[in-house]
Design a protein around this motif. Structure first.
Motif, short mmCIF file in Angstrom:
data_model
loop_
_atom_site.label_atom_id
_atom_site.label_comp_id
_atom_site.label_asym_id
_atom_site.label_seq_id
_atom_site.Cartn_x
_atom_site.Cartn_y
_atom_site.Cartn_z
N UNK A 1 11.23 2.62 48.49
CA UNK A 1 10.02 2.32 48.76
C UNK A 1 9.47 2.11 47.31
N UNK A 2 8.67 0.95 47.22
CA UNK A 2 7.98 0.76 45.99
C UNK A 2 6.86 1.65 45.52
N UNK A 3 6.70 1.80 44.28
CA UNK A 3 5.67 2.67 43.83
C UNK A 3 4.39 2.13 43.77
N UNK A 4 4.63 0.85 43.77
CA UNK A 4 3.07 -0.20 43.51
C UNK A 4 2.97 -0.76 44.99
N UNK A 5 1.71 -1.00 45.23
CA UNK A 5 1.29 -1.65 46.53
C UNK A 5 1.45 -3.22 46.21
N UNK A 6 1.70 -3.88 47.33
CA UNK A 6 1.89 -5.32 47.32
C UNK A 6 0.45 -5.99 46.98
N UNK A 7 0.28 -6.94 46.25
CA UNK A 7 -0.97 -7.56 46.13
C UNK A 7 -0.87 -8.91 46.93
N UNK A 8 -1.97 -9.52 47.61
CA UNK A 8 -1.89 -10.92 48.27
C UNK A 8 -1.61 -12.04 47.41
N UNK A 9 -0.86 -12.77 47.62
CA UNK A 9 -0.36 -14.03 46.84
C UNK A 9 0.49 -13.58 45.90
N UNK A 10 1.14 -12.42 45.80
CA UNK A 10 2.04 -12.26 44.86
C UNK A 10 3.47 -12.15 45.22
N UNK A 11 4.16 -12.18 44.46
CA UNK A 11 5.86 -12.16 44.75
C UNK A 11 6.64 -10.74 44.37
N UNK A 12 7.31 -9.92 45.19
CA UNK A 12 7.54 -8.77 44.94
C UNK A 12 9.14 -9.07 44.43
N UNK A 13 9.59 -8.23 43.65
CA UNK A 13 10.96 -8.28 43.21
C UNK A 13 11.60 -6.80 43.49
N UNK A 14 12.70 -7.02 44.49
CA UNK A 14 13.26 -5.81 45.23
C UNK A 14 14.77 -5.57 44.73
N UNK A 15 15.15 -5.58 43.30
CA UNK A 15 16.57 -5.64 42.91
C UNK A 15 17.16 -4.45 43.42
N UNK A 16 18.47 -4.41 43.77
CA UNK A 16 19.39 -3.54 43.89
C UNK A 16 20.76 -3.50 43.24
N UNK A 17 21.15 -2.26 43.08
CA UNK A 17 22.68 -2.40 42.63
C UNK A 17 23.60 -1.54 43.30
N UNK A 18 24.86 -1.26 42.69
CA UNK A 18 25.73 -0.24 43.47
C UNK A 18 26.49 -0.99 44.47
N UNK A 19 26.61 -2.31 44.69
CA UNK A 19 27.44 -3.07 45.25
C UNK A 19 28.39 -3.64 44.62
N UNK B 1 -0.25 -14.23 51.54
CA UNK B 1 0.72 -13.53 52.11
C UNK B 1 1.38 -12.80 50.91
N UNK B 2 2.39 -12.05 51.35
CA UNK B 2 3.08 -11.26 50.29
C UNK B 2 4.64 -11.77 50.46
N UNK B 3 5.06 -12.36 49.48
CA UNK B 3 6.51 -12.74 49.17
C UNK B 3 7.26 -11.99 48.35
N UNK B 4 8.63 -12.29 48.41
CA UNK B 4 9.48 -11.50 47.46
C UNK B 4 11.01 -11.70 47.59
N UNK B 5 12.00 -11.26 46.87
CA UNK B 5 13.19 -11.34 46.98
C UNK B 5 13.80 -9.95 46.81
N UNK B 6 14.97 -10.07 47.84
CA UNK B 6 16.02 -8.99 47.56
C UNK B 6 17.15 -9.57 47.08
N UNK B 7 17.77 -8.96 46.06
CA UNK B 7 19.08 -9.42 45.38
C UNK B 7 19.66 -8.26 44.94
N UNK B 8 21.14 -8.75 44.54
CA UNK B 8 21.92 -7.93 43.90
C UNK B 8 21.64 -8.24 42.09
N UNK B 9 21.22 -7.11 41.47
CA UNK B 9 20.61 -7.50 40.21
C UNK B 9 21.72 -7.15 39.22
#
Length: 243
Positions: free
Chosen positions: A75-93, A113-121
């Motif tokens: 879970x993210x520590x900060x709250x999502x803001x409208x009109x912002x893009x969240x970064x959800x990087x993952x490692x360990x793969x 809306x709230x947008x974002x990306x999930x990717x292998x960083x």
């Protein structure tokens, strides 16, 4: 009609030695589904009704905005803001496990809306900036993303082929969570030779070996039944099971 074939199949284990039967059932009860017949069946049935995790073993970067939470989720520590893009990087793969994935794309902000990306960083060959989408980094598609506010899920989305996702305006002010179902280890079956099941497993193997001997005795008793009794039962309307 099929009595002879049935007796042959049941009696065949009697022709197998104890050593051969032990080797056979050691393979049947092997813990690895790739080798053990029993676990191959159990895992196949389980995966038919339960969705397998998308990326087992993935985890967020240390000291990043995405952090472990209850139940194995992130879970993210900060709250999502409208009109912002969240970064959800993952490692360990391992890079080989996502080699077929499309390149990651940084999500563009969308009004309301709230947008974002999930990717292998992780960039093959090294380099890149932690927490930012760099060229050559792979997207993680099919990851379920939830917006959580006051312990309730207010919106859900699934990452696209390029790793991007879009949540409705209801997600504004909520924290983004990646459920544990995205990262749980795959189901590996039952420990047939473990402390709790080893005795029933050996009993089952022994029954398989000696069923032919019991079948010979039972078949001999059945053949001793006078044919007149069987014919009389059929004439009185009895089914074959009743006979």
């Amino acid at each position: 009609r099929w009595g002879t074939a049935f007796k042959l199949v049941v009696f065949m284990p009697m022709a197998v030695s104890m050593l051969a039967a032990g080797i056979i059932f050691r393979l049947v009860y092997d813990q690895q589904p790739e080798k053990g017949v029993a676990n191959a069946v159990v895992v196949g049935v389980h995966d038919t009704f339960a969705r397998a995790s998308a990326y087992p073993g993935a985890r967020p970067r240390v000291n990043g905005d995405l952090a472990p939470s209850a139940g194995g989720a992130f879970t993210t520590r900060s709250a999502a803001a409208p009109g912002s893009a969240a970064a959800l990087p993952l490692v360990g793969l391992p890079p080989a496990s996502v080699a077929s994935q499309a390149p990651a794309k940084a999500a563009a902000p969308a009004p309301g809306a709230v947008t974002g990306t999930v990717w292998l960083d992780f960039k093959p060959g090294g380099g890149g900036r932690p927490g930012q989408v760099d060229p050559g980094e792979k997207a993680l598609s099919g990851v379920r993303v939830e917006a959580v506010r006051d312990g309730r899920v207010v919106a859900r989305a699934t990452s696209a082929k390029d790793g991007t996702f879009t949540l409705p305006g209801a997600a504004a002010g909520a924290r983004l969570r990646l459920p544990a179902s995205n990262f749980t280890a795959p189901y590996r079956g039952v420990s047939w030779l473990g402390p709790s099941l080893v005795t029933p497993a050996i009993i089952a193997a022994y029954i398989w070996m000696w069923a032919g001997f019991a079948m010979v005795l039972i078949a001999a008793g059945l053949t001793a039944v006078p044919r007149e009794l069987l014919e009389a039962a059929r004439m009185d309307g009895a089914s074959e099971w009743q006979v």
